[in-house]
Design an enzyme around this catalytic site. Structure first.
Site, PDB file in Angstrom:
ATOM      1  N   GLY A  57       0.816  -1.332   0.188  1.00  0.00           N
ATOM      2  CA  GLY A  57      -0.308  -0.350   0.342  1.00  0.00           C
ATOM      3  C   GLY A  57       1.286   1.357  -0.174  1.00  0.00           C
ATOM      4  N   VAL A  62       0.539  -5.365   2.636  1.00  0.00           N
ATOM      5  CA  VAL A  62      -1.065  -5.857   2.765  1.00  0.00           C
ATOM      6  C   VAL A  62      -0.081  -7.555   2.985  1.00  0.00           C
ATOM      7  CG1 VAL A  62      -3.336  -6.392   2.092  1.00  0.00           C
ATOM      8  CG2 VAL A  62      -2.104  -3.858   1.153  1.00  0.00           C
ATOM      9  N   LYS A  77      -3.031  -4.854   7.129  1.00  0.00           N
ATOM     10  CA  LYS A  77      -2.431  -3.866   6.015  1.00  0.00           C
ATOM     11  C   LYS A  77      -1.397  -3.538   7.383  1.00  0.00           C
ATOM     12  CE  LYS A  77      -1.861   0.424   4.165  1.00  0.00           C
ATOM     13  NZ  LYS A  77      -2.818   1.751   2.569  1.00  0.00           N
ATOM     14  N   ASP A 171      -4.742   8.852  -4.848  1.00  0.00           N
ATOM     15  CA  ASP A 171      -3.988   7.693  -5.264  1.00  0.00           C
ATOM     16  C   ASP A 171      -4.943   6.813  -6.347  1.00  0.00           C
ATOM     17  OD1 ASP A 171      -1.496   6.790  -5.331  1.00  0.00           O
ATOM     18  OD2 ASP A 171      -1.754   5.258  -3.875  1.00  0.00           O
TER      19      ASP A 171
END
Length: 741
Positions: A57, A62, A77, A171
């Site tokens: 990530g 993850v 995560k 993102d």
């Protein structure tokens, strides 16, 4: 740390120092190996049993994990160690809160967060499927309507996030878009998401450069239109199979996003409908005001276009009901494909009857030719494994290895040295730069570990100081008790006991003071190491900027240098002063070039001794009339520097700057040595000569054994570029010694 026994499934607690060693399970008494890494298969974090790593990530890795209490699979995560700062933890918590608040079928849901042994983690819904990026890598492109269908679902998720919380993803990219096995599109990774109210002028610029909007690069306030730009870049890549803007460096990519227009999709692939190309172009407009005003307008346009372009319009869902429709393109194409197949089948039946006899006759011949070609190919095709590809794979592996915060620095350094030793001396400049990148990763790891070690020392120092203060307080109390004992004439035994305690405390205080002094000394040494590493990193960064400038300047790409410096100033505000100095020098060179290469009739009728009278200067050429009244032409780079300065000396802008102008003329020609001779006090010219000499010497060492002619050519070119410099003789001797080895 905790991990599960592979035999009896007992959760074993052990010390960090036991990692990589064997131990006896307290439950079943069998010998088990303690995992080396903190996040390997079998390790336990909180209520979660880690199985395997499934992705990266924006701020962490993850892992596929099992929630032990509920026996369900989750995506866990883990916050990366380098982000375990106050800001990093805040960003991590921000992602968890953002994901927990939003409940939408096209968004990944978060349902647990925690911390154990300084490790922050967040559990999310585990999705089985693949990312759009993997789909593009596998198929090359995604069909137009299927791409629109995917983007429509992502836009629904972004619409919901914006309407509910004024949230901007920041993102959006193919890596963060997943297609589940059920055909539902999920937008993932809210690690960089922020609300518009959270924006500040001093915020760090975050995102993936290939997909960032111009305003995101510039650090300006953002709204949902920034996500529309990133979504447009993603849609372009899905349909075209490549990014609209792609370059080797972040600076070059940023320049393209700011200045260049992407090639229209219908030019890249003529089969793309014009309305789709216009849609993508509008999504990727440089000015936010020229894009869609919001996700609602974008969704409406996508729906209208699909009504005209989709193979089966009955399967195009209404706006805001997208999530009720699964991604089933087998069904959508079924009718169209069936019709095409019927026509093809009829044609094939006719053609097969016609050519059946011919094919039967040619089959034996084709088989014989196939065998011959195959044998020839296997016998003559060399086996060639690209060294650059292997170095690239090793670099990617080593980057992940170095980023593992659980591994000690010594192990990382040994692994790096092993990789460097494996490839030995690089054969070309590309290999050398790739191996230098591995060395840079080693330096960065040393810096990060030293900073962590310094932090631990500071904590130990604070603890020691607190203990010292407590002991001093106890000593003061004992002193009071001794005085009271003397005043009250308490028994000699009580007085002796009090005195003994007092002396013991004094000894403890002395020992603690010695420990504090030792820690202070060690911290001072560490601080010096940190300062040295910071200076090295800073100088390496400056040298990288100088190297970029040295590549662009001889090609007269001065505007690109300005763009490079502007992007760096935005990314590193603390370095803006040095970058501004370089920009001032570059602006002077632009002014020099404009006058000496394309100033028109500005200097007409000016007499140049030994040459003639200038007519005009245009497109890099000086037109002049010689002593015989004949019109001649000479390229400005062929003019002696004295002559060029004579042309420019009458310009008030260059008045009093003769040294800088002469040096600038030589730099524009690529002559570093002559530039230094013209302006010996310039530190930047000296630094560029140092970088050029080091690079040349390093490459020559690798070339001499296998390519002496190439090394000689490189040597001759270097002497030409460096001739006239202050240290030319010593550089000449150094390079000659390498050539004679």
């Amino acid at each position: 740390m905790r991990f599960r026994c592979p035999f009896c499934f007992y959760a074993i607690n052990t010390d960090e120092s036991a990692r990589g060693y064997s131990m006896t399970c307290p439950s079943c008494a069998k010998t088990v190996m303690v995992p080396v890494g903190r996040f390997e298969d079998g390790c336990i974090i909180g209520d979660f049993l880690i199985k395997s790593k499934i992705g990266e990530g924006s701020i962490g890795a993850v892992y596929l994990a099992t929630q032990l209490s509920l026996e369900r699979q989750v995506a866990l995560k883990i916050l990366s160690p380098e982000y375990s700062t106050q800001k990093g933890i805040n960003d991590f918590l921000n992602e968890a809160r953002a994901a927990a608040k939003l409940s939408h079928i096209n968004l990944v849901q978060s349902f647990a967060i925690g911390e154990e042994d300084n490790i922050c983690y967040m559990a999310m819904t585990y999705i089985t499927g693949e990312t759009v990026r993997k789909r593009i890598l596998r198929d090359g492109k995604i069909p137009v309507d299927e791409s629109l269908h995917i983007i429509q679902q992502v836009a629904e998720a972004l619409y919901y996030a914006w309407e509910e919380s004024r949230l901007i993803h920041r993102d959006v990219k193919p890596d963060n878009i997943m297609i589940t096995e059920d055909g539902i599109v999920k937008l993932t990774d809210l690690g960089l998401a922020m609300q518009t109210s959270e924006w500040r002028k001093d915020m760090e610029i975050s995102g993936s450069p290939s997909y960032m909007s111009p305003e995101q690069f510039a650090g300006e306030p953002l709204d949902t239109r920034s996500d529309i730009y990133s979504l447009g870049v993603t849609l372009y890549q899905m349909i075209a199979g490549k990014l609209p803007f792609d370059a080797d460096t972040v600076r070059s990519v940023a320049h393209q996003h700011f200045e260049e227009e992407a090639v229209p999709l219908n030019k890249v692939d003529p089969s793309v409908p014009v309305p789709v190309a216009r849609l993508v172009k509008k999504m990727m407009e440089k000015n936010p005001d020229d894009r869609y005003r919001d996700m609602e307008a974008l969704l409406n346009d996508i729906w209208e276009i699909r009504q005209k372009t989709a193979p089966d319009r009955s399967l195009v869902p209404e706006v805001h009901t997208i999530s009720l429709k699964r991604l089933d393109y087998g069904r959508q194409h079924e009718t169209t494909e069936a019709k095409k197949n019927v026509l093809k089948l009829e044609d094939e039946i006719r053609e097969r009857r016609k050519y059946l006899r011919i094919l039967l006759a040619l089959i034996p011949v084709a088989l014989i030719l196939g065998v011959i070609v195959t044998l020839y190919w296997y016998g003559n095709t060399p086996i060639n494994t690209s060294v650059e590809t292997r170095i690239m794979q090793k670099t990617a592996y080593f980057k992940r290895f170095a980023d593992d915060g659980s591994l000690p620095l010594k192990v990382i350094q040994e692994e790096g040295e092993k990789i460097l030793a494996e490839f030995g001396n690089p054969r070309n400049r590309t290999q050398r730069l790739m191996l230098d990148n591995i060395r840079a990763i080693m330096t960065e790891a040393a810096y990060q570990r030293t900073m962590h070690e310094n932090k631990n020392l500071l904590n130990a120092l604070r603890t020691s100081r607190r203990d010292n203060a407590v002991l001093k307080a106890e000593a003061e109390k004992l002193t009071v008790r001794m005085k009271e004992a003397e005043n009250k004439a308490i028994s000699a035994e009580e007085t002796a006991r009090t005195k003994k305690l007092y002396e013991e405390n004094l000894k403890k205080i002395e020992a603690l003071n010695a420990s504090i002094q030792s820690l202070e000394t060690e911290r001072s040494a560490l601080q010096q190491r940190i300062s040295s590493l910071e200076l090295t990193l800073e100088e390496n960064w400056r040298d990288s900027i100088r190297s970029e400038i040295m590549k662009l300047r001889p090609q007269l790409r001065l505007r690109e240098i300005s763009a490079l410096l502007a992007v760096e100033s935005v990314q590193y505000p603390g370095r803006a002063q040095w970058l501004n100095t370089l920009e001032q020098e570059n602006s002077l060179l632009q002014r020099i070039l404009a006058d000496i290469a394309d100033s028109g009739t500005k200097y007409s009728a000016k007499d140049l001794p030994g040459i003639g009278r200038i007519i005009m200067i245009s497109s890099g050429f000086v037109d002049y009339q010689d002593d015989g009244n004949r019109v001649r032409q000479v390229k400005w780079t062929q003019l002696p520097t004295d002559t060029a300065w004579r042309i420019l000396s009458d310009n008030p802008f260059f008045s009093g700057r003769e040294r800088e102008v002469r040096a600038g003329l030589e730099l524009l020609k690529g002559s570093l040595g002559a530039a230094q001779a013209a302006n010996p006090t310039s530190l930047e010219i000296s630094a560029m000569i140092r970088i050029y000499t080091q690079d040349t010497a390093r490459v020559m060492k690798y070339m001499v054994p296998d390519d002496p002619d190439g090394a000689r050519a490189l040597y001759d070119n270097a002497l030409k570029i460096l001739k006239g410099g202050l240290e030319f003789d010593s550089i000449h001797s150094e390079l000659s010694a390498i050539l004679s080895q």
